[in-house]
Design an enzyme around this catalytic site. Structure first.
Site, PDB file in Angstrom:
ATOM      1  N   LYS A  97      -0.849  -1.059  -4.332  1.00 16.63           N
ATOM      2  CA  LYS A  97      -1.939  -0.073  -4.342  1.00 16.63           C
ATOM      3  C   LYS A  97      -1.243   1.278  -4.375  1.00 16.63           C
ATOM      4  CE  LYS A  97      -6.004   1.548  -1.732  1.00 16.63           C
ATOM      5  NZ  LYS A  97      -5.737   3.004  -1.809  1.00 16.63           N
ATOM      6  N   TYR A 118       0.874  -1.173   0.000  1.00 17.12           N
ATOM      7  CA  TYR A 118       0.000   0.000   0.000  1.00 17.12           C
ATOM      8  C   TYR A 118       0.911   1.222   0.000  1.00 17.12           C
ATOM      9  CZ  TYR A 118      -4.065   2.857   1.485  1.00 17.12           C
ATOM     10  OH  TYR A 118      -5.074   3.790   1.572  1.00 17.12           O
TER      11      TYR A 118
END
Length: 297
Positions: free
Chosen positions: A168, A138
């Site tokens: 992400k 992330y």
């Protein structure tokens, strides 16, 4: 072949955490929201991330979110966000997500302390080794303060390793998105800022994970479809409208605004936890007006 051994391309809703009047997780409302999103056609769900107010939740509450969402594990695809400052804590979340049958886990880089690139890379290796699942990084430098500088050999080796299944990419640096993908083509690259979905897809993103998909997935689906049909003018016009909405949401508070919109639409998500503040009447009216002018369903 990507180490997840499952097709994880597509658009995932970064689910919010609904709270009841006692400020506790509202199980029924979360399931109702997921059911609505599934009917709309989302690929899956990113559970326990920033949109879920993850760092305002207790450890038990984060585990509970995973458990509630797992009721839909046979109906959709699930990604559990397990990121924490502590490696051991992240591993505990990861083991629980694996036990519950999640398709993938994701983790922010450890933040607050200025960990070295070597320490950050080891954090991901440790999670991978202990949990036994490759991780979606992330990448959110605006919030974590961690920049994955690809000139650094530790970061470069990390993205090329079996420990990482995807990213992400919640960053405006789309050059970096392409360069990470170039290191290992099997990586799933997810656009993380909804306001640049069109550009992210153009730069090679395999899909997206976003907070506004909770209530306007169909709008973004139209952007993606227009791009894939080579109708770039329509795609850009839809992205502009989406950005008008995003600009308004961010001006009053992104997560509280999303929860207000969901409540307007029959999903009583409650209010966000402090120090987030509730929207006042003027802010609510402003959001409603912007939606009326720009949302395409």
């Amino acid at each position: 072949m990507n180490e997840l051994n499952i097709d994880m391309k597509g658009i995932f809703a970064a689910s919010v955490t609904p709270f009841d009047k006692e400020n506790k997780i509202n199980d029924k409302v979360l399931l109702k929201l997921m059911e609505r999103n599934m009917k709309e056609g989302v690929t899956g769900f990113f559970i326990g991330g920033s949109s879920a107010e993850c760092f305002l939740l207790s450890r038990d509450e984060r585990m509970r979110l995973f458990e509630i969402a797992a009721e839909n594990k046979n109906k959709t695809k699930l990604i559990a966000h397990v990121g924490a400052v502590s490696t051991d804590e992240a591993i505990k979340y990861g083991l629980r997500a694996k036990e519950l049958g999640y398709n993938a886990i994701a983790a922010t880089a450890p933040y607050y302390y200025k960990f070295s690139p070597k320490e950050i890379a080891q954090y991901y290796y440790d999670i991978y080794e202990r949990v036994g699942m490759p991780i979606i990084v992330y990448n959110f430098p605006g919030n974590t303060g961690v920049e994955f500088d690809l000139k650094n050999k530790d970061f470069k080796e990390l993205f090329k390793s079996p420990a990482i299944a995807g990213v992400k990419h919640t960053s405006l640096n789309l050059y970096q998105l392409e360069r990470i993908k170039n290191l290992k083509n099997s990586l799933y690259m997810y656009n993380g800022f909804d306001e640049i979905l069109l550009a992210g897809i153009a730069m090679g993103a395999d899909g997206a994970i976003g907070s506004t998909f909770n209530f306007m997935y169909t709008h973004y689906k139209k952007i993606k479809e227009a791009f894939e049909s080579l109708n770039y003018e329509e795609a850009r016009a839809l992205q502009v409208k989406a950005n008008n909405i995003m600009e308004a949401l961010c001006s009053v508070g992104l997560i509280p605004a999303i929860k207000y919109i969901l409540t307007l639409r029959g999903i009583d998500a409650g209010v966000s936890r402090k120090p987030f503040s509730e929207l006042d009447s003027a802010q609510k009216k402003y959001i409603e007006e912007i939606l009326e002018l720009n949302l395409v369903c």
